[in-house]
Write a protein that holds these residues in place. Structure first.
Motif, short mmCIF file in Angstrom:
data_model
loop_
_atom_site.label_atom_id
_atom_site.label_comp_id
_atom_site.label_asym_id
_atom_site.label_seq_id
_atom_site.Cartn_x
_atom_site.Cartn_y
_atom_site.Cartn_z
N PHE A 270 0.83 -0.93 0.19
CA PHE A 270 -0.05 0.11 -0.09
C PHE A 270 1.02 1.18 0.03
O PHE A 270 1.57 1.75 0.87
N GLY A 271 0.21 2.83 -1.31
CA GLY A 271 0.97 2.94 -0.54
C GLY A 271 0.12 4.75 -0.90
O GLY A 271 -1.28 4.67 -1.06
N GLY A 272 1.17 5.84 -1.15
CA GLY A 272 0.08 7.05 -0.80
C GLY A 272 0.06 7.37 -0.47
O GLY A 272 0.32 7.58 0.80
N LYS A 273 0.17 9.36 -0.53
CA LYS A 273 -0.60 9.66 1.22
C LYS A 273 -0.68 9.29 1.45
O LYS A 273 -0.77 9.51 3.25
N ASN A 274 -2.28 8.74 1.55
CA ASN A 274 -3.23 8.72 2.15
C ASN A 274 -3.30 6.78 2.77
O ASN A 274 -3.74 6.19 3.54
N ARG A 275 -1.98 6.25 2.07
CA ARG A 275 -2.14 4.60 2.23
C ARG A 275 -3.00 4.07 1.62
O ARG A 275 -3.24 3.12 2.59
N ASP A 276 -4.18 4.21 0.83
CA ASP A 276 -5.02 3.88 0.21
C ASP A 276 -4.79 3.25 -1.30
O ASP A 276 -5.65 3.19 -1.82
N ILE A 277 -3.64 3.47 -1.70
CA ILE A 277 -3.52 3.11 -2.78
C ILE A 277 -2.27 1.59 -2.43
O ILE A 277 -1.67 1.62 -2.57
N LEU A 278 -2.57 0.62 -3.42
CA LEU A 278 -2.85 -0.90 -3.94
C LEU A 278 -1.61 -0.66 -5.26
O LEU A 278 -2.46 -0.57 -5.74
N PHE A 279 -1.01 -0.70 -4.60
CA PHE A 279 0.68 -1.17 -5.69
C PHE A 279 1.13 -2.35 -5.73
O PHE A 279 1.80 -3.13 -5.00
N ILE A 280 1.12 -3.02 -7.52
CA ILE A 280 1.31 -4.52 -7.64
C ILE A 280 2.16 -4.56 -8.33
O ILE A 280 2.26 -3.69 -9.74
N THR A 281 3.53 -4.90 -8.19
CA THR A 281 4.22 -5.00 -9.53
C THR A 281 4.13 -6.71 -10.07
O THR A 281 3.60 -7.71 -9.37
N VAL A 293 -9.88 0.72 2.09
CA VAL A 293 -8.78 0.26 3.19
C VAL A 293 -7.82 0.81 3.05
O VAL A 293 -7.01 1.34 2.16
N LYS A 294 -6.77 1.06 4.44
CA LYS A 294 -5.40 0.92 4.03
C LYS A 294 -4.31 0.30 4.67
O LYS A 294 -4.44 -0.52 5.11
N GLY A 295 -2.82 0.78 3.54
CA GLY A 295 -1.97 -0.36 5.01
C GLY A 295 -1.57 0.17 5.51
O GLY A 295 -1.86 1.19 6.52
#
Length: 297
Positions: A270-281, A293-295
């Motif tokens: 999870f990332g982004g300013k609010n930790r609500d962006i799921l980042f997938i490699t 939801v947030k990380g």
């Protein structure tokens, strides 16, 4: 009224079945992963810093990339030790499984490299693969053996594929579990009390209690499914990578699946300013998905 209530309940159940992956409300119905870029050879190891910026590796090209909170991509580190799994410690250092020489690195925010581990009792590690840093700075490392084309050796220097723990400030790792076929993904809870480790070689994921000294107890089967990389949200759900992303609740029940249009989804955070962006490699690409939801750190 009883009959109407029954019909209403059946309608809700049917909707949950139809919309499946959206039923938990973890992200809005109809939301799909968004392609960020597809310019890499094989992406791995996403980790988020305190500001929400995400760092990930392109292992075959030996680079660590940065995806900042504004959506900009840049190279953070070239000649990155063939970094694989990564995780930030509380001081802002990027802890990296650098398997060019099968080491564990600490990379400062300015790119200064410190080698934390280079061997186990004089023997080369198999190839540190994934890592989780607990709140007090202790580090857990999975060490499977995957033959790399950039290695000169053709067989392991160690007996078995194991899970190691490096206590804070120490320079010697400790074996905390040796009962794996091929350990891989790893993540812990933010209170530092629970650890999840995937045995991708046996298609299982285990759950442990973490003791103060770093040892592990109460090894239990969490779910009969393995995983490459893993992450956790603020509700305690675990995200398992492989063919897309499988979401599992704290009870070990599958509650969702995120389809990714790539051969393999290797890792996630999870990332982004609010930790609500799921980042997938995922293979040669990286994707994002806006979540409800947030990380957690």
């Amino acid at each position: 009224m009883k009959k109407l209530s029954g019909i209403f309940i059946l309608l809700i159940a049917a909707s949950c079945k139809v919309f499946g992956q959206d039923a938990p409300g973890l992200y809005d119905a109809g939301t799909k992963p968004q392609l960020v870029a597809k310019q890499f050879s094989f992406t791995e190891g996403p980790a988020v810093d305190r500001y929400g910026n995400i760092f990930f590796t392109d292992q075959p090209n030996d680079k660590i990339w940065k995806y900042d909170t504004e959506g900009k991509l840049s190279i953070f580190l070239d000649s990155a030790g063939r970094s694989n799994g990564m995780y930030f410690d509380k001081k802002g250092n990027l802890i990296s499984c650098a398997d060019a020489k099968d080491e564990l690195w600490s990379i400062s925010p300015k790119g200064k490299i410190t080698v934390l581990l280079k061997d186990y009792n004089g023997h080369m590690f198999n190839g540190p693969n994934d890592v989780w840093v607990r709140p007090d700075g202790g580090i857990y490392i999975t060490d499977p053996y995957y033959q790399r084309d950039y290695w000169t050796r053709k067989k392991p220097d160690l007996d078995g594929q194991k899970l190691y723990y490096l206590p804070k400030g120490k320079h010697q790792a400790i074996i905390v579990d040796d009962k794996f076929v091929r350990p891989n993904g790893i993540v812990g809870t933010p209170d530092g009390k629970t650890l999840y480790v995937a045995d991708i070689g046996d298609n299982k994921t285990y759950k442990y209690d973490i003791n103060k000294d770093g040892s592990l107890t109460n090894r239990t089967l969490f779910i009969a499914q393995g995983s490459d990389g893993m992450t956790i949200d603020n509700l305690g759900n675990i995200y398992l990578c492989g063919k897309g992303v499988t979401i599992v609740n704290p009870q070990g029940e599958k509650i969702g699946h995120i389809d990714i249009d790539e051969p393999w989804s290797a890792n996630i955070c999870f990332g982004g300013k609010n930790r609500d962006i799921l980042f997938i490699t995922a293979s040669k690409a990286v994707y994002t998905l806006k979540m409800n939801v947030k990380g957690v750190d």
